[in-house]
Design an enzyme around this catalytic site. Structure first.
Site, mmCIF file in Angstrom:
data_model
loop_
_atom_site.group_PDB
_atom_site.id
_atom_site.type_symbol
_atom_site.label_atom_id
_atom_site.label_comp_id
_atom_site.label_asym_id
_atom_site.label_seq_id
_atom_site.Cartn_x
_atom_site.Cartn_y
_atom_site.Cartn_z
ATOM 1 N N SER A 46 41.178 41.119 44.354
ATOM 2 C CA SER A 46 41.614 40.444 43.120
ATOM 3 C C SER A 46 40.958 39.082 42.986
ATOM 4 O O SER A 46 40.492 38.708 41.916
ATOM 5 C CB SER A 46 43.139 40.285 43.122
ATOM 6 O OG SER A 46 43.775 41.535 43.106
ATOM 7 N N GLU A 47 40.971 38.301 44.080
ATOM 8 C CA GLU A 47 40.306 37.001 44.060
ATOM 9 C C GLU A 47 39.655 36.692 45.395
ATOM 10 O O GLU A 47 40.159 37.094 46.462
ATOM 11 C CB GLU A 47 41.282 35.857 43.741
ATOM 12 C CG GLU A 47 41.360 35.482 42.278
ATOM 13 C CD GLU A 47 42.385 36.292 41.536
ATOM 14 O OE1 GLU A 47 42.410 36.223 40.290
ATOM 15 O OE2 GLU A 47 43.163 37.006 42.192
ATOM 16 N N THR A 48 38.542 35.988 45.309
ATOM 17 C CA THR A 48 37.935 35.308 46.445
ATOM 18 C C THR A 48 38.025 33.814 46.167
ATOM 19 O O THR A 48 37.624 33.359 45.097
ATOM 20 C CB THR A 48 36.461 35.723 46.633
ATOM 21 O OG1 THR A 48 36.405 37.123 46.946
ATOM 22 C CG2 THR A 48 35.815 34.927 47.756
#
Length: 268
Positions: A46-48
């Site tokens: 979903s996110e880095t």
């Protein structure tokens, strides 16, 4: 070719394979935006989160940015929680709090008892609006009235009950047509104060497992509805996650736990 550390941890859970996985890449200085976007796409989470230290004596401790597989986003809760855990538990940050500079202003994180970390995030304003046709197409039977979050480009629908949230199966192609606008669905909870799910296919995320940032909207909404400033939230995705939320005026406290999964390196 350069080598960078990479951590992957599950946020808003006390056990691995639950909550929301985030990748964390500590940097000494910013990489090219295009390269960070490619790394986030390769990680396919979903996110880095990427962060760099601020100069000694500066107001902030670190500067943080977040990328989905498709775009940079202005605010992310679970990857911020994960970043704080890495700093506290892997990178030797020996204070009980830290302050981050971000596109959404200052973000604080404080260590709590029992392995909990609490985010200090903005209270995001929202406004009542007619439910967009694309949202009604994506979720037949959606209420005629929605709430729009201008600063985070999300729509929020309040459904009748927890079962309706759990059973919802939005048409992702219709939601993808919203572009950079996501959809929050929520209802009063059966064993928690409220439940939610979050969909953002326009950002490359069909359903986000646990989303800290949407609780900047959910917390003030449910605090008013339930006449309580402290709430327990459950994001009822397939992985699921628990968040302890507190309304603090124009700020929102969002507390969660973190489970460590992986440490390694990348070469780019």
């Amino acid at each position: 070719m350069a080598t960078f550390s990479l951590y992957q941890v599950d946020a808003f859970t006390d056990s691995v394979f639950g909550g929301n996985p985030a990748a964390i890449v500590p940097l000494e200085q910013w990489l090219d935006d295009g390269l960070m976007q490619k790394i986030a796409k390769e990680n396919n989470l979903s996110e880095t989160a990427f962060f760099v230290p601020e100069p000694e004596g500066a107001e902030y401790d670190f500067h943080i940015r977040w990328f989905t597989p498709g775009a940079e986003v202005p605010l992310c809760g679970h990857a911020t929680l994960a970043t704080a855990w890495v700093l506290f538990n892997r990178l030797g940050w020996n204070r009980d709090s830290l302050l981050l500079r971000s596109k959404s202003g200052p973000l604080g994180i404080t260590r709590k008892t029992g392995g909990w970390l609490e985010l200090d995030f903005p209270n995001l304003a929202f406004e009542e609006t007619a439910t967009p046709e694309l949202v009604r197409k994506a979720l037949p039977g959606a209420p005629a009235t929605a709430f729009f979050v201008p600063s985070d480009t999300n729509y929020m629908l309040v459904l009748d009950n927890e079962a309706a949230v759990r059973e919802a199966a939005p048409d992702m192609d219709a939601l993808r047509a919203l572009g950079n606008q996501g959809l929050i669905i929520t209802a009063a909870g059966e064993k928690s104060d409220f439940v939610s799910r979050y969909f953002a296919p326009g950002f490359g995320i069909d359903e986000d497992p646990v989303t800290g940032s949407i609780h900047c909207v959910l917390t003030p909404y449910w605090a008013e509805k339930l006449a309580r400033e402290t709430l327990v939230a459950h994001q009822v995705s397939s992985r699921g996650g628990i968040l302890k939320c507190t309304l603090n005026g124009d700020r929102v406290g969002i507390a969660g736990q973190v489970a460590f999964y992986m440490e390694g390196s990348i070469q780019v």
